[in-house]
Scaffold this motif. Structure first.
Motif, PDB file in Angstrom:
ATOM      1  N   UNK A 117      10.354  63.511  36.967  1.00  0.00           N
ATOM      2  CA  UNK A 117      10.492  62.236  37.647  1.00  0.00           C
ATOM      3  C   UNK A 117       9.783  62.315  38.984  1.00  0.00           C
ATOM      4  N   UNK A 118       9.180  61.189  39.369  1.00  0.00           N
ATOM      5  CA  UNK A 118       8.563  61.121  40.687  1.00  0.00           C
ATOM      6  C   UNK A 118       8.659  59.696  41.220  1.00  0.00           C
ATOM      7  N   UNK A 119       8.548  59.589  42.512  1.00  0.00           N
ATOM      8  CA  UNK A 119       8.513  58.306  43.190  1.00  0.00           C
ATOM      9  C   UNK A 119       7.061  58.043  43.549  1.00  0.00           C
ATOM     10  N   UNK A 120       6.505  56.959  43.042  1.00  0.00           N
ATOM     11  CA  UNK A 120       5.113  56.596  43.317  1.00  0.00           C
ATOM     12  C   UNK A 120       5.126  55.403  44.266  1.00  0.00           C
ATOM     13  N   UNK A 121       4.497  55.582  45.426  1.00  0.00           N
ATOM     14  CA  UNK A 121       4.523  54.557  46.466  1.00  0.00           C
ATOM     15  C   UNK A 121       3.100  54.094  46.763  1.00  0.00           C
TER      16      UNK A 121
ATOM     17  N   UNK B  11       0.804  57.476  47.104  1.00  0.00           N
ATOM     18  CA  UNK B  11       1.385  58.782  47.375  1.00  0.00           C
ATOM     19  C   UNK B  11       2.548  58.981  46.418  1.00  0.00           C
ATOM     20  N   UNK B  12       2.639  60.181  45.816  1.00  0.00           N
ATOM     21  CA  UNK B  12       3.713  60.495  44.872  1.00  0.00           C
ATOM     22  C   UNK B  12       4.597  61.589  45.437  1.00  0.00           C
ATOM     23  N   UNK B  13       5.907  61.433  45.235  1.00  0.00           N
ATOM     24  CA  UNK B  13       6.883  62.419  45.666  1.00  0.00           C
ATOM     25  C   UNK B  13       7.572  62.982  44.428  1.00  0.00           C
TER      26      UNK B  13
END
Length: 82
Positions: free
Chosen positions: A6-10, A22-24
């Motif tokens: 899983x990642x957070x894509x902003x 940017x991905x976290x």
């Protein structure tokens, strides 16, 4: 063995209005959308990144969680080692 990531894509805009992404990795999935929005606004306020004098992350446009599921089919290296 199935692997889930899983990642957070902003999506941001830089100071020139150009889109930046940017991905976290491994984000805290318990945060509410409003909490995430506030945290990302704080990140933008830090002014950490510039390229050629242009602020790289000037404003937050959008954010989404992305889940990737990998299902390995085979691995020749692992089979040779066994």
């Amino acid at each position: 063995m199935v692997i889930t990531m899983k990642k957070l894509v902003v999506n941001f805009r830089n100071a020139m209005g150009k889109s930046q992404t940017l991905s976290f990795k491994d984000p805290d999935m318990t945060k509410t959308p409003s909490q995430l929005k506030a945290l990302l606004a704080e990140f933008v306020g830090l002014n950490l990144f510039k390229k050629d004098g242009v602020k790289s992350y000037d404003s937050v446009v959008s954010a989404k969680f992305v889940e990737t599921i990998e299902t390995p089919i085979f691995n020749n290296d692992e089979e040779a080692a066994a």
